[in-house]
Motif scaffolding. Structure first.
Motif, short mmCIF file in Angstrom:
data_model
loop_
_atom_site.label_atom_id
_atom_site.label_comp_id
_atom_site.label_asym_id
_atom_site.label_seq_id
_atom_site.Cartn_x
_atom_site.Cartn_y
_atom_site.Cartn_z
N MET A 146 0.85 -1.19 0.00
CA MET A 146 0.00 0.00 0.00
C MET A 146 0.88 1.24 0.00
N THR A 147 1.51 1.50 -1.11
CA THR A 147 2.38 2.66 -1.22
C THR A 147 2.06 3.43 -2.50
N LEU A 148 2.21 4.73 -2.43
CA LEU A 148 1.95 5.58 -3.58
C LEU A 148 3.20 5.81 -4.43
N ALA A 149 4.33 5.26 -3.99
CA ALA A 149 5.59 5.52 -4.70
C ALA A 149 5.53 5.19 -6.19
N PRO A 150 4.93 4.06 -6.62
CA PRO A 150 4.89 3.77 -8.06
C PRO A 150 4.15 4.83 -8.87
N TYR A 151 3.12 5.42 -8.27
CA TYR A 151 2.32 6.41 -8.99
C TYR A 151 3.03 7.76 -9.03
N VAL A 152 3.75 8.09 -7.95
CA VAL A 152 4.58 9.28 -7.98
C VAL A 152 5.65 9.14 -9.06
N ALA A 153 6.22 7.95 -9.16
CA ALA A 153 7.27 7.72 -10.16
C ALA A 153 6.73 7.85 -11.57
N ILE A 154 5.54 7.33 -11.83
CA ILE A 154 4.95 7.43 -13.17
C ILE A 154 4.80 8.89 -13.58
N LEU A 155 4.34 9.71 -12.65
CA LEU A 155 4.07 11.12 -12.96
C LEU A 155 5.33 11.98 -12.95
N GLY A 156 6.36 11.56 -12.18
CA GLY A 156 7.47 12.45 -11.93
C GLY A 156 8.82 12.00 -12.43
N ARG A 157 8.86 11.04 -13.36
CA ARG A 157 10.15 10.51 -13.81
C ARG A 157 11.01 11.54 -14.53
N GLY A 158 10.40 12.56 -15.05
CA GLY A 158 11.17 13.57 -15.75
C GLY A 158 10.77 13.69 -17.20
N GLN A 159 11.30 14.71 -17.85
CA GLN A 159 10.92 15.01 -19.23
C GLN A 159 11.21 13.82 -20.14
N GLY A 160 10.20 13.45 -20.92
CA GLY A 160 10.35 12.36 -21.87
C GLY A 160 10.08 11.00 -21.28
N ARG A 161 10.00 10.88 -19.96
CA ARG A 161 9.78 9.58 -19.31
C ARG A 161 8.49 9.54 -18.51
N ALA A 162 8.07 10.67 -17.97
CA ALA A 162 6.83 10.71 -17.21
C ALA A 162 5.64 10.56 -18.15
N ARG A 163 4.54 10.09 -17.60
CA ARG A 163 3.30 9.94 -18.37
C ARG A 163 2.12 10.12 -17.45
N SER A 164 0.93 10.19 -18.04
CA SER A 164 -0.30 10.25 -17.25
C SER A 164 -0.63 8.88 -16.69
N LEU A 165 -1.43 8.87 -15.63
CA LEU A 165 -1.93 7.62 -15.08
C LEU A 165 -3.05 7.07 -15.96
N THR A 166 -3.13 5.76 -16.05
CA THR A 166 -4.29 5.15 -16.67
C THR A 166 -5.47 5.25 -15.71
N MET A 167 -6.66 4.94 -16.18
CA MET A 167 -7.83 4.99 -15.31
C MET A 167 -7.68 4.00 -14.15
N ASP A 168 -7.17 2.81 -14.43
CA ASP A 168 -7.00 1.81 -13.37
C ASP A 168 -5.93 2.25 -12.37
N GLU A 169 -4.86 2.85 -12.87
CA GLU A 169 -3.81 3.34 -11.96
C GLU A 169 -4.33 4.47 -11.09
N ALA A 170 -5.10 5.36 -11.67
CA ALA A 170 -5.66 6.47 -10.88
C ALA A 170 -6.61 5.94 -9.82
N ARG A 171 -7.43 4.96 -10.19
CA ARG A 171 -8.35 4.37 -9.21
C ARG A 171 -7.56 3.74 -8.06
N ALA A 172 -6.52 2.98 -8.38
CA ALA A 172 -5.73 2.31 -7.35
C ALA A 172 -5.04 3.33 -6.44
N ALA A 173 -4.51 4.41 -7.04
CA ALA A 173 -3.85 5.43 -6.23
C ALA A 173 -4.84 6.10 -5.28
N MET A 174 -6.04 6.42 -5.77
CA MET A 174 -7.02 7.07 -4.92
C MET A 174 -7.51 6.12 -3.82
#
Length: 319
Positions: free
Chosen positions: A1-29
């Motif tokens: 139960m950690t938010l670290a994977p979702y922070v990493a998806i959003l914050g990896r940096g230019q060219g590597r970060a991406r938006s969350l999928t609907m399932d990822e956003a649901r799991a994070a919330m």
């Protein structure tokens, strides 16, 4: 139960970060609402989303999780979901409350819910509820109030305390977050018609597309007064939304002419509703807003129907 994977998806940096999928956003919330998420990670996600700009899949995923965290609605569903989450109402009375009351008196139950911050004196939504006979109730009491009077207002903190905590992070960040958008999308009792106001025009398409992912049948999104679903009657504004699940847009029309600001009248909601004063501009705000809601419900000649409801508002059986 950690938010670290979702922070990493959003914050990896230019060219590597991406938006969350609907399932990822649901799991994070789900993690955020469970209380298991580290506050630093929650803040990081919300501000990364703000910097990036939310997408429909993220808003829809967050909304699915937020709905699932609510107690089950016990009773007949409302016909209309009418959220009120605008902040900084400095431009006048909450006239949309009278419009919602007219829709309810026409036989279409309306569930209002919300929280509003930084409101000017005389512009408080909650203080004005009683002026048009709308009860403020807890979530568990809302179905019975809808059955009794056709309309109810549920404070966010009584409906979903954890979401209230997330919304009030604005006081810490000094910035709004996507939680404001999620609350507009929440439709907690799954009403078939949803009415949403926005302040920034770009959110109209975002909320429409998120509602489509959520399979909302009918939606109207209006750039309205103070960010509420409230029509300026001298402006023809493009509505965005859904009809039977299909993308839709159309004009509001402008029943009045001339240049007006919403703060141009000193009349109070109570005096206008009770007929103590005759204020044509305030009346036009109310009836044009009610007409938009009635049209979303499929009522033919909604403008005329709104006028009839207004004339008979103090004796609703006559309508």
């Amino acid at each position: 139960m950690t938010l670290a994977p979702y922070v990493a998806i959003l914050g990896r940096g230019q060219g590597r970060a991406r938006s969350l999928t609907m399932d990822e956003a649901r799991a994070a919330m789900e993690i955020i609402l469970s209380g298991e998420g580290a506050p630093e990670a929650i803040g990081a996600i919300l501000m990364l989303l703000r910097m990036k700009g939310e997408v429909a899949e993220e808003i829809a995923g967050f909304t699915v999780a937020a709905r699932a965290a609510l107690p089950v609605w016990q009773g007949a569903r409302p016909a209309v979901d009418w959220p009120s989450y605008a902040a900084g109402r400095t431009r006048g009375q909450p006239w949309f409350l009278a419009a919602a009351r007219l829709v309810a008196q026409a036989g279409h139950p309306v569930l209002l819910h919300g929280w509003n911050s930084h409101q000017a004196t005389g512009a408080s939504v909650r203080a004005a509820l009683g002026d048009v006979g709308i009860a403020q109730v807890d979530w568990d009491a809302a179905p019975a109030e809808l059955a009794r009077s056709g309309i109810a207002y549920v404070p966010l903190e009584k409906m979903h305390p954890r979401l209230m905590d997330l919304l009030r992070l604005r006081d810490i960040f000094g910035l709004r977050s996507c939680i404001n958008t999620v609350l507009r999308m929440l439709n907690p009792a799954i009403a078939p018609v949803a009415l949403q106001g926005v302040f920034h025009p770009s959110y109209r398409e975002l909320q429409r597309d998120a509602a489509s992912l959520l399979r909302q049948p009918t939606l109207r999104v209006l750039k309205g007064g103070g960010g509420e679903f409230e029509h300026h009657p001298a402006k023809d504004i493009t509505l965005h939304g859904l009809n039977r699940g299909d993308l839709w847009e159309g004009p509001t029309g402008a029943p009045m002419t001339g240049h007006h600001r919403l703060s141009d009248t000193d009349s109070t909601l109570s005096d206008v509703w009770n007929g103590v004063v005759q204020d044509d501009f305030a009346t036009a705000i109310i009836t044009s807003t009610a007409a938009l809601a009635l049209a979303a419900l499929g009522i033919a000649d909604a403008g005329h129907r709104a006028q009839t409801l207004w004339q008979s508002r103090l004796h609703p059986r006559a309508a």
